[in-house]
Design an enzyme around this catalytic site. Sequence first.
Site, PDB file in Angstrom:
ATOM      1  N   LYS A 164       0.853  -1.184   0.000  1.00  0.00           N
ATOM      2  CA  LYS A 164       0.000   0.000   0.000  1.00  0.00           C
ATOM      3  C   LYS A 164       0.881   1.222   0.000  1.00  0.00           C
ATOM      4  CE  LYS A 164      -3.901   2.103   0.160  1.00  0.00           C
ATOM      5  NZ  LYS A 164      -3.414   2.845  -1.040  1.00  0.00           N
ATOM      6  N   GLN A 216       7.236   3.808   3.905  1.00  0.00           N
ATOM      7  CA  GLN A 216       5.832   3.396   3.929  1.00  0.00           C
ATOM      8  C   GLN A 216       5.622   2.129   4.764  1.00  0.00           C
ATOM      9  OE1 GLN A 216       3.991   5.524   1.461  1.00  0.00           O
ATOM     10  NE2 GLN A 216       2.269   5.048   2.787  1.00  0.00           N
ATOM     11  N   LYS A 254       5.409   3.356   8.387  1.00  0.00           N
ATOM     12  CA  LYS A 254       4.235   4.212   8.530  1.00  0.00           C
ATOM     13  C   LYS A 254       2.969   3.362   8.552  1.00  0.00           C
ATOM     14  CE  LYS A 254       4.046   7.424   5.364  1.00  0.00           C
ATOM     15  NZ  LYS A 254       3.724   8.371   4.282  1.00  0.00           N
ATOM     16  N   LYS A 284       5.422   1.734  -3.072  1.00  0.00           N
ATOM     17  CA  LYS A 284       5.334   3.094  -3.613  1.00  0.00           C
ATOM     18  C   LYS A 284       5.627   3.030  -5.097  1.00  0.00           C
ATOM     19  CE  LYS A 284       4.829   7.362  -2.024  1.00  0.00           C
ATOM     20  NZ  LYS A 284       4.213   7.807  -0.768  1.00  0.00           N
ATOM     21  N   GLY A 296      -2.715   8.212  -4.340  1.00  0.00           N
ATOM     22  CA  GLY A 296      -2.046   9.423  -4.814  1.00  0.00           C
ATOM     23  C   GLY A 296      -0.819   9.782  -3.993  1.00  0.00           C
ATOM     24  N   ASP A 297      -0.087  10.751  -4.479  1.00  0.00           N
ATOM     25  CA  ASP A 297       1.046  11.374  -3.778  1.00  0.00           C
ATOM     26  C   ASP A 297       1.273  12.674  -4.551  1.00  0.00           C
ATOM     27  OD1 ASP A 297       3.193  10.503  -1.579  1.00  0.00           O
ATOM     28  OD2 ASP A 297       4.303  11.551  -3.124  1.00  0.00           O
ATOM     29  N   THR A 313      -4.547  13.444   5.257  1.00  0.00           N
ATOM     30  CA  THR A 313      -3.129  13.587   5.610  1.00  0.00           C
ATOM     31  C   THR A 313      -2.919  14.875   6.406  1.00  0.00           C
ATOM     32  OG1 THR A 313      -2.639  12.470   3.536  1.00  0.00           O
ATOM     33  CG2 THR A 313      -0.768  13.385   4.730  1.00  0.00           C
ATOM     34  N   ASN A 337      -2.222  19.272  -1.472  1.00  0.00           N
ATOM     35  CA  ASN A 337      -3.302  18.663  -0.701  1.00  0.00           C
ATOM     36  C   ASN A 337      -2.979  18.570   0.801  1.00  0.00           C
ATOM     37  OD1 ASN A 337      -4.033  15.704   0.415  1.00  0.00           O
ATOM     38  ND2 ASN A 337      -5.796  16.606  -0.616  1.00  0.00           N
ATOM     39  N   SER A 350      -6.898   5.666   3.685  1.00  0.00           N
ATOM     40  CA  SER A 350      -6.948   4.775   2.520  1.00  0.00           C
ATOM     41  C   SER A 350      -7.336   3.369   2.959  1.00  0.00           C
ATOM     42  CB  SER A 350      -5.578   4.700   1.830  1.00  0.00           C
ATOM     43  OG  SER A 350      -5.402   5.787   0.957  1.00  0.00           O
TER      44      SER A 350
HETATM   45  N1  GLU Z   1       1.069   9.005  -0.566  1.00  0.00           N
HETATM   46  C1  GLU Z   1       0.534   8.943   0.749  1.00  0.00           C
HETATM   47  C2  GLU Z   1       1.639   8.583   1.736  1.00  0.00           C
HETATM   48  O1  GLU Z   1       2.756   9.009   1.560  1.00  0.00           O
HETATM   49  C3  GLU Z   1      -0.724   8.090   0.847  1.00  0.00           C
HETATM   50  C4  GLU Z   1      -0.593   6.684   0.380  1.00  0.00           C
HETATM   51  C5  GLU Z   1      -1.891   5.892   0.321  1.00  0.00           C
HETATM   52  O2  GLU Z   1      -2.943   6.428   0.644  1.00  0.00           O
HETATM   53  O3  GLU Z   1      -1.809   4.730  -0.061  1.00  0.00           O
HETATM   54  O4  GLU Z   1       1.444   7.910   2.711  1.00  0.00           O
END
Ligand code: GLU
Length: 447
Positions: free
Chosen positions: A92, A113, A116, A128, A167-168, A212, A243, A379
């Site tokens: 994810k 990630q 996190k 990612k 997204g990112d 976020t 965002n 998410s």
């Molecule tokens: N891009 C965001 C992050 O850095 C969200 C990733 C997601 O929702 O999968 O965590």
Amino acid sequence: MSIDEQVSSYYNMLLKRNAGEPEFHQAVAEVLASLKIVLEKDPHYADYGLIQRLCEPERQLIFRVPWIDDNGVVQVNRGFRVQFNSALGPYKGGLRFHPSVNLGIIKFLGFEQIFKNSLTGLPIGGGKGGSDFDPKGKSELEIMRFCQSFMTELHKHIGEYKDVPAGDIGVGAREIGFLFGQYRRLAGQHESGVLTGKGLTWGGSLVRTEATGYGCVYLTEEMMKAHGASMSGAKVIVSGSGNVAIYAIEKAQELGATVVGFSDSSGWVSTPDGVDVELLKDVKDKRRERVTAYVEESTGATFHEDGSIWDLAADVALPCATQNELNGDHARALAANGVRFVAEGANMPSTPEAIEVFRENGIHFAPGKAANAGGVATSALEMQQNASRDSWSFEYTDQRLHKIMSKIFRTMSNTAKEYGREGDYVVGSNIAGFKKTADAMLAQGVI
Ligand code: GLU
């Protein structure tokens, strides 16, 4: 071999194997420094090549993304998806479209990630992706053609139980729409759980857009409370105006703070009387213009190309733009100007030197792994809604997000204490994120 020697030897191996990827090295070095503390206490975490396996992605995909621009010229970009670790759940993590994207950047983001996502307490692994495609100045049809070409390759590698992108930077609701449309066409079915950040009428979740930024402020508020302070009446600097920044500004002001500045890649804006969030949304989200348009249409705001946003006096700084945007000098300026709290809305925006300066000056610092986990956590809530074909109210989803962020704060704070580093949230979040993933990896054998 002592633990220090053992960890240095892993790191040297990693440098050799991943040459020319400084951001990835930086992200790993920070985590390894925390893991030394764990290994002193629980040496079994070095068994079965665990640390080496953790630092090596399970799978790395690099692919060609050809598309045709509005002049009929063929353009070729490079697409990436790094599927880093799926011990806790499907990979994810977001997709980033930005000219700076390369394999090293995606690996650093994918690595972060893992920890996190683990910290959210939800069943999601880490991954990612993205491309060096630059959405700036592209027409809507160019963006659509690019997204369709990107997904034509990516769709073979993702799925509800496999890998769930979102997204990112450079990938928002519009891009997720184009990507989802192409996936649906190629898959021949409406598989809503394959992407998150979807539109509300086709499987999206309320609060995902805000998550976020809101989450970052919820966590900051918890950290402030723990140190006898509060957002109410505080002065806050928020870098960026995408965002994450927009919704961090919105929530901070809702809680009674004054946001005294924000920025974009063209410069920074001083807003001593606070930010008109509706105007900012209109300029950045709807019209996709620069922050100078905000300054022209607001009263009391001034635009600056020189100096830096970190020169402003404030109580709180929330770097919400991009990696390594806040260096040692910036951190010294923040300390000199009275900043007591820093929380990262972006991924790895503070350099290692900046983090050192925060430590030396007693600035309470929440790293991105914890502070920006609200996006990916929501998410995961979107995935839950998709799996149960349900959609939750704004209030309920926001409550869940709030609880998750409070729990992340408690987890990192308690973990830091447990390992004799009270108040060190870098150590606390790294160790807590690591242990859950590591326990799952150990239970699942050498794979
Ligand atoms: N891009 C965001 C992050 O850095 C969200 C990733 C997601 O929702 O999968 O965590």
